[in-house]
Design an enzyme around this catalytic site. Structure first.
Site, short mmCIF file in Angstrom:
data_model
loop_
_atom_site.label_atom_id
_atom_site.label_comp_id
_atom_site.label_asym_id
_atom_site.label_seq_id
_atom_site.Cartn_x
_atom_site.Cartn_y
_atom_site.Cartn_z
N ARG A 48 0.83 -1.20 0.00
CA ARG A 48 0.00 0.00 0.00
C ARG A 48 0.86 1.25 0.00
NH1 ARG A 48 -3.85 0.50 5.10
NH2 ARG A 48 -1.87 -0.01 6.08
N LYS A 145 5.29 -17.57 10.27
CA LYS A 145 4.94 -17.63 11.68
C LYS A 145 4.82 -16.20 12.23
CE LYS A 145 8.15 -18.21 14.96
NZ LYS A 145 8.86 -16.97 15.31
N HIS A 175 11.79 -21.03 9.53
CA HIS A 175 13.04 -20.81 8.80
C HIS A 175 14.20 -21.65 9.34
CE1 HIS A 175 14.00 -17.88 11.97
NE2 HIS A 175 15.25 -17.93 11.56
N GLU A 213 20.33 -15.85 21.87
CA GLU A 213 20.49 -14.62 21.08
C GLU A 213 21.09 -13.53 21.95
OE1 GLU A 213 17.20 -13.84 18.09
OE2 GLU A 213 16.11 -14.73 19.75
N ASP A 232 7.28 -17.87 20.64
CA ASP A 232 8.12 -17.34 19.56
C ASP A 232 9.19 -18.34 19.10
OD1 ASP A 232 8.96 -15.20 17.84
OD2 ASP A 232 10.64 -14.79 19.19
N HIS A 237 10.60 -23.42 16.39
CA HIS A 237 11.99 -23.74 16.07
C HIS A 237 12.56 -24.87 16.95
CE1 HIS A 237 11.59 -20.23 13.72
NE2 HIS A 237 11.91 -19.34 14.64
#
Ligand code: BG6
Length: 487
Positions: A48, A145, A175, A213, A232, A237
């Site tokens: 958009r 996801k 992924h 992470e 998450d 994963h």
């Protein structure tokens, strides 16, 4: 990987973060490499926030180009890549606009792929609008996801999408399944006779899977605060990695053989007893701290995060699999943001020898372990004991390393590149089937419910550490500890 199958790749959310950082760079890499994408293949971006194709290409130049090819952009390839891109301005809130899309793609060749790089609340409206103009026929749909918030909401999306697309048309992305080392795990397990006989309860004492992470929630505070680490990272994963580590050898590598075996593992996960939750699950939240010499703020002060939020940014779990191969072997899973290092790895701890003629050190737990490092620096490392040089029989830990970038200097592929090529080529093996997703939600939900009901805040941990002390205590109860490799 060659393809002569032409395609029209329609990208919803064409100016979104994922398109900018992952999807368009991955398509560019496939284009640049040559021979992977049919010359006639087209990318149709839907958004958009651009007036026309010219403005969209300008956006691509400004925002996508910085994310491609770490070693500099091949300008000729970049120019020919832009030629593949068409643009359609659509207001997703207005289903009538989809006639514009139908007209834009009607003469384009090949299989149609609709990639929904949008929030999940738009999945169903987009699918319905596609169906209203007949674009669902013979097409493939890719869903990013998070697919739902719990079993009920994920079923609602799957039911509605399933009325429009058959299961074989639906590609649910995780992924992690596209990462090269995860593929290598399959090669390691099922291409070598060496490991498979040992890959079972008789020889394996415990398995650890970590995705750590250094980053915090970045600009996603709002989304993350309603999600948390269990939804998450664990529901998808980590449970996907676990299912690949633990699955039985599939009869072939075709999509359903692999996914059937993964599903069996997910269904065999021992349900968590709410009374045991304190013993088998640890949730944490990062406080301020220091990462690589930089002070970083507490989660609760991140933009978009509610004051006094009780959302977890860290989870550690003890998981068991109720089948003959794995009964009694603990699988320890761990993930968190703002931890001491960015690392994803699987550690298989083998049992000690039953009797040692060489002294107690040979009875040491963890003397034999296989560490599969997924990122960074993909490596497989096998720890053994060897005799220290010199007098006497003193044992020391040594390791055999397989560093993939030394063996294979070329041909490495980013996860998204592999997965997008698989969608275009109709290969479903690395995408999550609906029943797998349901099994994962079914297992995770009691933990979510129990945490919610108990109303206890997550345990604090300082940024730059390995999470709450309770996560280490959980392993100590099993006579082991988290094993962190040197980078
Ligand atoms: C995503 C999560 O699925 O995976 C993110 O939503 C997380 O919160 C990311 O940062 C990690 O992926 P990778 O490939 O960087 O390890």
């Amino acid at each position: 990987m060659q393809t002569d199958s032409s395609f029209t790749f329609v990208l919803f959310g064409g100016t979104g973060d994922l398109s900018m950082r992952k999807i368009l760079p991955a398509l560019f890499e496939a284009h640049r490499a040559g021979g992977m994408l049919a010359d006639s293949g087209k990318i149709v971006a839907v958004a958009r926030h651009a007036a026309d194709r010219g403005e969209y290409l300008q956006w691509v130049n400004e925002h996508v180009k910085p994310h491609v090819s770490k070693n500099g952009v091949d300008e000729t390839a970049w120019a020919s890549f832009l030629e593949r891109i068409e643009f359609v301005k659509i207001d997703l809130g207005n289903p009538e606009d989809f006639t514009l899309l139908r007209d834009a793609v009607k003469d384009l060749p090949g299989i149609r792929v609709f990639y929904l790089a949008t929030g999940p609340s738009l999945f169903v409206p987009i699918c319905r609008a596609l169906a209203s103009v007949g674009l669902n026929e013979n097409a493939r749909i890719v869903l990013e996801k998070p697919l739902g918030y719990d079993l009920k909401s994920s079923n609602a999306i799957n039911d509605a999408v399933g009325e429009i697309f058959a299961e074989e048309q639906i590609y649910r992305i995780d992924h992690y399944l596209g990462k090269e080392p995860v593929q290598n795990l399959l090669a390691l397990r099922f291409g070598n006779a060496l490991f498979e006989p040992l890959w079972r309860r008789e020889w394996v004492e415990s398995i650890q899977i970590t995705i750590a992470e250094e980053l915090g929630v970045e600009a996603r505070g709002d989304f993350y605060d309603n999600t948390g680490a269990l939804r998450d990272m664990v529901q998808n994963h980590l449970l996907q990695l676990l299912s690949i580590v633990a699955m039985e050898p599939p009869h072939s590598m075709d999509s359903d053989s692999v996914r059937d075996e993964k599903l069996r593992v997910l269904r065999a996960l021992k349900p968590i007893n709410p009374l045991d939750i304190g013993k088998v699950a640890v949730r944490g939240q990062y406080h301020s701290g220091v990462i690589r010499g930089n002070a970083v703020p507490a989660y609760a002060t991140e933009p978009g995060v509610k004051q006094n939020s009780t959302t977890e940014t860290f989870v550690a779990l003890k998981v068991e699999i109720e089948n003959w191969r794995w009964a009694g072997v603990p699988f320890f899973l761990r993930t968190g943001k703002r931890l001491a290092d960015r690392v994803a790895e699987i550690v298989v701890n083998f049992r000690a020898v039953p009797h040692s003629a060489l002294g107690v050190s040979a009875l040491r737990a963890g003397a034999n372990r296989l560490v599969i490092r997924l990122q960074p620096n993909e490596t497989i490392r096998l720890y053994c004991l060897a005799k220290q040089p010199g007098e006497g029989m003193n044992l020391a830990s040594v390791h055999l390393d397989l560093a993939f970038d030394q063996f294979f200097r070329e041909g490495q592929m980013e996860a998204y590149q592999r997965l997008l090529l698989d969608v275009i080529n109709g290969r479903l093996a690395l995408f999550v089937r609906r029943d797998e997703q349901e099994a994962a939600w079914r297992w995770v939900e009691p933990i979510l419910n129990e945490w919610k009901a108990s109303n206890k805040p997550p345990k604090p941990y300082a940024s730059g550490t390995w999470g709450p002390a309770a996560a280490s205590a959980m392993l100590a109860q099993h006579g082991t500890c988290w094993l962190e490799e040197e980078n």
